[in-house]
Design an enzyme around this catalytic site. Structure first.
Site, PDB file in Angstrom:
ATOM      1  N   GLU A  80      -0.634  -9.257  -0.360  1.00 16.92           N
ATOM      2  CA  GLU A  80      -2.051  -9.519  -0.093  1.00 16.92           C
ATOM      3  C   GLU A  80      -2.854  -9.566  -1.391  1.00 16.92           C
ATOM      4  OE1 GLU A  80      -2.161  -6.304   2.921  1.00 16.92           O
ATOM      5  OE2 GLU A  80      -3.180  -7.801   4.141  1.00 16.92           O
TER       6      GLU A  80
ATOM      7  N   GLY B  48       0.559  -4.925   1.127  1.00 18.39           N
ATOM      8  CA  GLY B  48      -0.648  -4.978   0.300  1.00 18.39           C
ATOM      9  C   GLY B  48      -0.399  -5.637  -1.055  1.00 18.39           C
TER      10      GLY B  48
ATOM     11  N   ALA C 117       0.877  -1.171   0.000  1.00 21.08           N
ATOM     12  CA  ALA C 117       0.000   0.000   0.000  1.00 21.08           C
ATOM     13  C   ALA C 117       0.913   1.219   0.000  1.00 21.08           C
ATOM     14  CB  ALA C 117      -0.879  -0.022   1.234  1.00 21.08           C
TER      15      ALA C 117
ATOM     16  N   GLU D  17       4.290  -5.209   7.455  1.00 21.34           N
ATOM     17  CA  GLU D  17       3.479  -4.164   8.103  1.00 21.34           C
ATOM     18  C   GLU D  17       3.898  -3.875   9.541  1.00 21.34           C
ATOM     19  OE1 GLU D  17       2.304  -6.384   6.001  1.00 21.34           O
ATOM     20  OE2 GLU D  17       0.744  -5.506   4.752  1.00 21.34           O
TER      21      GLU D  17
HETATM   22  N1  DAK Z   1       4.616   3.138  -0.630  1.00 22.07           N
HETATM   23  C1  DAK Z   1       5.013   4.321  -1.167  1.00 22.07           C
HETATM   24  N2  DAK Z   1       6.149   4.475  -1.869  1.00 22.07           N
HETATM   25  C2  DAK Z   1       6.911   3.380  -2.032  1.00 22.07           C
HETATM   26  C3  DAK Z   1       6.578   2.117  -1.500  1.00 22.07           C
HETATM   27  C4  DAK Z   1       5.353   2.014  -0.768  1.00 22.07           C
HETATM   28  N3  DAK Z   1       4.939   0.880  -0.250  1.00 22.07           N
HETATM   29  N4  DAK Z   1       7.558   1.245  -1.837  1.00 22.07           N
HETATM   30  C5  DAK Z   1       8.464   1.943  -2.560  1.00 22.07           C
HETATM   31  N5  DAK Z   1       8.076   3.213  -2.676  1.00 22.07           N
HETATM   32  C6  DAK Z   1       8.768   4.288  -3.384  1.00 22.07           C
HETATM   33  C7  DAK Z   1      10.007   4.756  -2.607  1.00 22.07           C
HETATM   34  O1  DAK Z   1       9.638   5.664  -1.586  1.00 22.07           O
HETATM   35  C8  DAK Z   1      10.784   5.397  -3.720  1.00 22.07           C
HETATM   36  O2  DAK Z   1      10.225   6.652  -4.021  1.00 22.07           O
HETATM   37  P1  DAK Z   1      11.165   7.952  -4.260  1.00 22.07           P
HETATM   38  O3  DAK Z   1      11.952   8.100  -2.985  1.00 22.07           O
HETATM   39  O4  DAK Z   1      12.013   7.557  -5.451  1.00 22.07           O
HETATM   40  O5  DAK Z   1      10.191   9.048  -4.543  1.00 22.07           O
HETATM   41  C9  DAK Z   1      10.496   4.497  -4.926  1.00 22.07           C
HETATM   42  O6  DAK Z   1       9.292   3.809  -4.618  1.00 22.07           O
HETATM   43  C10 DAK Z   1      11.588   3.453  -5.174  1.00 22.07           C
HETATM   44  O7  DAK Z   1      11.792   2.747  -3.966  1.00 22.07           O
HETATM   45  P2  DAK Z   1      13.236   2.623  -3.252  1.00 22.07           P
HETATM   46  O8  DAK Z   1      14.117   3.767  -3.645  1.00 22.07           O
HETATM   47  O9  DAK Z   1      12.984   2.390  -1.798  1.00 22.07           O
HETATM   48  O10 DAK Z   1      13.787   1.281  -3.967  1.00 22.07           O
HETATM   49  P3  DAK Z   1      14.833   0.250  -3.350  1.00 22.07           P
HETATM   50  O11 DAK Z   1      15.184  -0.648  -4.478  1.00 22.07           O
HETATM   51  O12 DAK Z   1      15.934   0.969  -2.622  1.00 22.07           O
HETATM   52  O13 DAK Z   1      14.034  -0.578  -2.252  1.00 22.07           O
HETATM   53  C11 DAK Z   1      12.098  -1.786  -1.395  1.00 22.07           C
HETATM   54  C12 DAK Z   1      12.956  -1.405  -2.644  1.00 22.07           C
HETATM   55  C13 DAK Z   1      10.874  -2.572  -1.911  1.00 22.07           C
HETATM   56  C14 DAK Z   1      12.921  -2.695  -0.485  1.00 22.07           C
HETATM   57  C15 DAK Z   1      11.700  -0.486  -0.663  1.00 22.07           C
HETATM   58  O14 DAK Z   1      11.115   0.431  -1.608  1.00 22.07           O
HETATM   59  C16 DAK Z   1      10.715  -0.706   0.450  1.00 22.07           C
HETATM   60  O15 DAK Z   1      11.065  -1.165   1.541  1.00 22.07           O
HETATM   61  N6  DAK Z   1       9.435  -0.337   0.207  1.00 22.07           N
HETATM   62  C17 DAK Z   1       8.398  -0.411   1.169  1.00 22.07           C
HETATM   63  C18 DAK Z   1       7.969  -1.829   1.307  1.00 22.07           C
HETATM   64  C19 DAK Z   1       6.930  -1.959   2.378  1.00 22.07           C
HETATM   65  O16 DAK Z   1       7.150  -1.778   3.576  1.00 22.07           O
HETATM   66  N7  DAK Z   1       5.711  -2.315   1.918  1.00 22.07           N
HETATM   67  C20 DAK Z   1       4.636  -2.618   2.779  1.00 22.07           C
HETATM   68  C21 DAK Z   1       3.868  -1.381   3.047  1.00 22.07           C
HETATM   69  S1  DAK Z   1       2.708  -1.698   4.325  1.00 22.07           S
HETATM   70  C22 DAK Z   1      -4.521  -0.342   4.201  1.00 22.07           C
HETATM   71  C23 DAK Z   1      -4.562  -1.716   4.103  1.00 22.07           C
HETATM   72  C24 DAK Z   1      -3.403  -2.435   4.035  1.00 22.07           C
HETATM   73  C25 DAK Z   1      -2.210  -1.777   4.097  1.00 22.07           C
HETATM   74  C26 DAK Z   1      -2.184  -0.402   4.233  1.00 22.07           C
HETATM   75  C27 DAK Z   1      -3.338   0.301   4.280  1.00 22.07           C
HETATM   76  N8  DAK Z   1      -5.693   0.396   4.293  1.00 22.07           N
HETATM   77  C28 DAK Z   1      -6.924  -0.291   4.302  1.00 22.07           C
HETATM   78  C29 DAK Z   1      -5.689   1.780   4.344  1.00 22.07           C
HETATM   79  C30 DAK Z   1      -1.004  -2.507   3.950  1.00 22.07           C
HETATM   80  C31 DAK Z   1       0.142  -1.920   4.319  1.00 22.07           C
HETATM   81  C32 DAK Z   1       1.341  -2.140   3.528  1.00 22.07           C
HETATM   82  O17 DAK Z   1       1.317  -2.573   2.405  1.00 22.07           O
END
Ligand code: DAK
Length: 258
Positions: A113, A110, A64, A133
Site C-alpha cells: 500500500e 501495508g 503493518a 490481509e
Molecule cells: N509485522 C511484524 N513483524 C513482522 C512482519 C510484520 N508484518 N513481517 C515480518 N515480521 C518479523 C517476523 O515476525 C520475524 O520476527 P522475529 O520472529 O525474528 O522476531 C522477522 O520479521 C523476520 O521474518 P520471518 O522470520 O517471518 O522471515 P521469513 O523470511 O521466514 O518470511 C515473510 C518472510 C515476509 C514471508 C514473513 O515474514 C511474513 O509472512 N510476514 C508477514 C507478511 C504479512 O502478512 N504482511 C501483511 C501484514 S497485514 C492498519 C492499516 C493497514 C494494515 C494494518 C493496520 N491500521 C490502520 C492500524 C495493513 C495490514 C497489513 O499490512
C-alpha cells in the site's frame, strides 16, 4: 530518527525504512518518522525528486506491524486507518514532488500500500508483492482496495486481495504495479537515473501536471471512506483475533467466518 534514514544528494532525497530485523514492518514510530522525512524533503528547496526504499536485501516493507495492530479495538482500527492514511499514504500521494518507490524485496500488506501511494514504482526482479490481509482476518486499510484497483484494474484487485497470494516481480510488472523491473543490484542506480531525468524538468510544471493527474482520482474519496469503515469493523471479528494470533504463534489460522 530511529527507523528512517534520510540522505540528500543534490536534487534527489533518498528515504530508507531501516528496521530490517522486522523486515521494515510499519509500526506507529516508523509511520511518524516517515511523515517527518517526507515533510522535510517536500519543504527542502533543493530536493526535486524523492526515492523511497527499504533497508536490507529481503524487504521493502513486509506490512503493518502485526504484533502492534493485533490488539486494536474496532474504534482504534478505524481511527488508525484514517490517521495513517492522512499522515503517510495520502500525504505521499498528494506531495508536489514525485516519489519513486524502489521496491527491493517483499512489499506486502501495508508495504505494498505504501508503494502504491508513491507516484512511480520500480521493482527488483527478486521482489514479491501482495495484499495478504484477509489471511489475517482484516482487509487492506491504507488505501490498497482503492489504489490497487485503480492501478492494476478491478479484476487483478479482486484476485490478489481475496486470494492473499504473493506474486513475483514479473507478474507485478505485467499488472502495471511496477513500471519497470531491474536486477536488485541495479535498482537504486536506475531509480536515481530516472530521478535525474525528472529533476532536469520544470518543478512548477511537474507539480501542475501531478495535480491534473490526481484530479481524475477525486471520485475515489468515497471508496477510501468505505475502506476505513470496513477496516475498523474487522477488528471486532473472531477471524481477526485468530488470524493475527496464528501469525504471532507461527501456525496456520482456523477461520470460522465469525
Ligand atoms: N509485522 C511484524 N513483524 C513482522 C512482519 C510484520 N508484518 N513481517 C515480518 N515480521 C518479523 C517476523 O515476525 C520475524 O520476527 P522475529 O520472529 O525474528 O522476531 C522477522 O520479521 C523476520 O521474518 P520471518 O522470520 O517471518 O522471515 P521469513 O523470511 O521466514 O518470511 C515473510 C518472510 C515476509 C514471508 C514473513 O515474514 C511474513 O509472512 N510476514 C508477514 C507478511 C504479512 O502478512 N504482511 C501483511 C501484514 S497485514 C492498519 C492499516 C493497514 C494494515 C494494518 C493496520 N491500521 C490502520 C492500524 C495493513 C495490514 C497489513 O499490512
Amino acid at each position: 530518527m530511529e527507523y528512517v534514514i534520510l540522505e540528500k544528494n543534490e536534487a534527489v532525497t533518498l528515504i530508507t525504512v531501516n528496521r530490517p530485523e522486522k523486515l521494515n514492518a510499519l509500526n506507529r514510530q516508523v509511520i511518524f518518522e516517515l511523515n517527518t522525512a517526507f515533510a522535510s524533503a517536500e519543504d527542502d528547496p533543493e530536493t526535486r525528486v524523492i526515492i523511497l526504499t527499504g533497508a536490507g536485501e529481503k524487504a521493502f516493507v513486509a506490512g503493518a506491524d502485526i504484533a502492534e495492530f493485533a490488539s486494536f479495538s474496532p474504534e482504534e482500527g478505524r481511527r488508525l486507518a484514517a490517521d495513517g492514511q492522512e499522515r503517510l499514504f495520502n500525504f505521499i500521494e498528494n506531495l508536489a514532488k514525485p516519489v519513486i518507490a524502489a521496491v527491493n524485496g517483499y512489499a506486502l500488506g501495508g508495504g505494498l500500500e505504501l508503494a502504491l501511494a508513491c507516484h512511480i514504482r520500480l521493482g527488483a526482479t527478486t521482489a514479491q508483492v501482495g495484499l495478504p490481509e484477509v489471511s489475517l482476518g482484516v482487509i487492506p486499510g491504507y488505501g490498497g482496495t482503492q489504489r490497487l484497483a485503480r492501478i492494476a484494474g478491478p479484476g487483478a484487485a479482486f484476485e490478489l486481495i481475496t486470494s492473499a497470494q504473493r506474486i513475483p516481480a514479473d507478474r507485478a510488472l505485467a499488472l502495471r504495479i511496477f513500471n519497470h523491473i531491474y536486477p536488485p543490484e541495479q535498482l537504486l542506480s536506475e531509480a536515481r537515473a530516472l530521478a535525474g531525468r525528472i529533476a532536469a524538468n520544470s518543478p512548477s510544471a511537474i507539480s501542475a501536471a501531478m495535480n491534473a493527474i490526481r484530479a481524475g482520482y477525486e471520485p475515489l474519496r468515497s471508496g477510501f471512506d468505505k475502506e476505513i469503515e470496513a477496516f475498523g469493523l474487522c477488528f471486532a471479528t473472531e477471524d481477526f483475533r485468530e488470524g493475527t494470533q496464528a501469525f504471532l504463534e507461527k501456525r496456520k489460522p482456523r477461520f470460522t467466518g465469525r
